[in-house]
Motif scaffolding. Structure first.
Motif, PDB file in Angstrom:
ATOM      1  N   LYS A 147     -19.336   5.492  32.418  1.00 51.79           N
ATOM      2  CA  LYS A 147     -20.362   6.320  32.047  1.00 51.79           C
ATOM      3  C   LYS A 147     -20.287   6.508  30.593  1.00 51.79           C
ATOM      4  N   ILE A 148     -19.272   6.866  29.906  1.00 48.17           N
ATOM      5  CA  ILE A 148     -19.272   7.143  28.606  1.00 48.17           C
ATOM      6  C   ILE A 148     -19.217   6.255  27.584  1.00 48.17           C
ATOM      7  N   LYS A 149     -18.767   5.147  27.761  1.00 45.36           N
ATOM      8  CA  LYS A 149     -18.879   3.846  26.856  1.00 45.36           C
ATOM      9  C   LYS A 149     -20.509   3.485  26.448  1.00 45.36           C
ATOM     10  N   PRO A 150     -21.112   3.245  27.560  1.00 46.97           N
ATOM     11  CA  PRO A 150     -22.492   2.863  27.344  1.00 46.97           C
ATOM     12  C   PRO A 150     -23.256   3.863  26.698  1.00 46.97           C
ATOM     13  N   PHE A 151     -23.185   5.373  26.860  1.00 53.41           N
ATOM     14  CA  PHE A 151     -23.803   6.368  26.210  1.00 53.41           C
ATOM     15  C   PHE A 151     -23.327   6.461  24.479  1.00 53.41           C
ATOM     16  N   LEU A 152     -22.101   6.312  24.434  1.00 56.53           N
ATOM     17  CA  LEU A 152     -21.428   6.352  22.956  1.00 56.53           C
ATOM     18  C   LEU A 152     -22.095   5.118  22.240  1.00 56.53           C
TER      19      LEU A 152
ATOM     20  N   LEU B 181     -12.483  16.413  30.654  1.00 64.54           N
ATOM     21  CA  LEU B 181     -11.972  15.173  30.569  1.00 64.54           C
ATOM     22  C   LEU B 181     -10.341  14.927  29.864  1.00 64.54           C
ATOM     23  N   ASP B 182      -9.643  14.085  30.714  1.00 63.72           N
ATOM     24  CA  ASP B 182      -8.328  14.066  29.912  1.00 63.72           C
ATOM     25  C   ASP B 182      -8.180  12.722  28.936  1.00 63.72           C
ATOM     26  N   PHE B 183      -8.341  13.094  27.785  1.00 64.65           N
ATOM     27  CA  PHE B 183      -8.373  12.170  26.788  1.00 64.65           C
ATOM     28  C   PHE B 183      -7.289  11.173  26.937  1.00 64.65           C
TER      29      PHE B 183
ATOM     30  N   SER C 255     -11.389   5.705  19.630  1.00 67.31           N
ATOM     31  CA  SER C 255     -10.208   5.417  20.483  1.00 67.31           C
ATOM     32  C   SER C 255     -10.683   4.395  21.718  1.00 67.31           C
ATOM     33  N   ASN C 256     -12.010   4.105  21.977  1.00 61.63           N
ATOM     34  CA  ASN C 256     -12.274   3.178  22.954  1.00 61.63           C
ATOM     35  C   ASN C 256     -13.022   2.025  22.484  1.00 61.63           C
ATOM     36  N   PHE C 257     -13.461   1.971  21.210  1.00 61.99           N
ATOM     37  CA  PHE C 257     -13.978   0.602  20.772  1.00 61.99           C
ATOM     38  C   PHE C 257     -13.053  -0.027  19.495  1.00 61.99           C
ATOM     39  N   SER C 258     -12.797  -1.120  19.647  1.00 57.58           N
ATOM     40  CA  SER C 258     -12.110  -1.681  18.519  1.00 57.58           C
ATOM     41  C   SER C 258     -12.862  -2.012  17.240  1.00 57.58           C
ATOM     42  N   GLU C 259     -12.491  -2.439  16.204  1.00 60.73           N
ATOM     43  CA  GLU C 259     -13.046  -2.511  15.087  1.00 60.73           C
ATOM     44  C   GLU C 259     -14.062  -3.591  14.911  1.00 60.73           C
TER      45      GLU C 259
END
Length: 202
Positions: free
Chosen positions: A84-89, A72-74, A110-114
């Motif tokens: 695929k990543i967000k629902p899993f996390l 993965l390129d962060f 880094s992918n979800f707001s507060e």
């Protein structure tokens, strides 16, 4: 290397997680259009890190399988990978936060707001504010007992009621308080209301 071989190599890269589905589709078109298109695996891997996703169990003991992504390129995550990543996390933050790997924690932050994070955490089973909720509940029970058996201690009861009110409102104002946190606070408030009614009409 002919087109069929190059397409097979592309498919292998997709399955191994080196390239995303969108990258695969773009390169596939290029290969089909141009017989001289070459595929350099190292050029894809150089910008990506090997990612560590770990499967987990939810509250029903069902296995939630980790995304089939190896690299993965962060700094430049494709929409396909994010889907695929967000629902899993999100599910892992709810059901198995203590099992999150360093990569998963970094991706989540880094992918979800507060606001999104608080909303997700509030859906956890159990309590997020265990101490506050228990103190409110046991204190309100104590107040009820004192009012019933020793109403002369109403000043102490009043002090305790104020404490329950302040602590309870503090929990209710937390964006990541779970339903169980809130239900215990509501129960505590109900017990305080009963105590006041008993004292008033006794």
């Amino acid at each position: 290397m002919n087109k069929i071989e190059r397409l097979k190599e592309l498919n292998d890269l997709l399955k191994s997680g080196v390239i995303s589905e969108s990258e695969f589709n773009t390169l596939k078109i290029e290969v089909i259009k141009d017989e001289n298109t070459s595929i350099d695996k190292d050029s894809f891997v150089s910008n990506k890190q090997k990612i560590n996703f770990k499967s987990f169990h939810n509250s029903s003991n069902e296995i939630i399988t980790a995304p089939d992504i190896e690299f993965l390129d962060f700094k430049n995550i494709s929409g396909d990978d994010l889907s695929k990543i967000k629902p899993f996390l999100e599910l892992k933050q709810i059901y198995a936060p203590s099992e999150m790997t360093a990569d998963e924690i970094s991706l989540f932050s880094s992918n979800f707001s507060e606001m999104e994070t608080n909303e997700i955490i509030s859906r956890r089973p159990g309590l997020n504010y265990t101490t506050n909720a228990r103190v409110c509940l046991f204190t309100s029970i104590g107040v009820l007992v004192l009012v019933i058996f020793n109403p002369l201690l109403i000043f102490i009861c009043g002090f305790l009621m104020v404490g329950v009110g302040i602590a309870g409102i503090g929990v209710l104002n937390k964006g990541n308080a779970t339903n169980m946190d809130k239900n215990i606070i509501y129960l505590s408030f109900a017990l305080i209301a009963v105590s006041i009614a008993i004292f008033k009409f006794s």
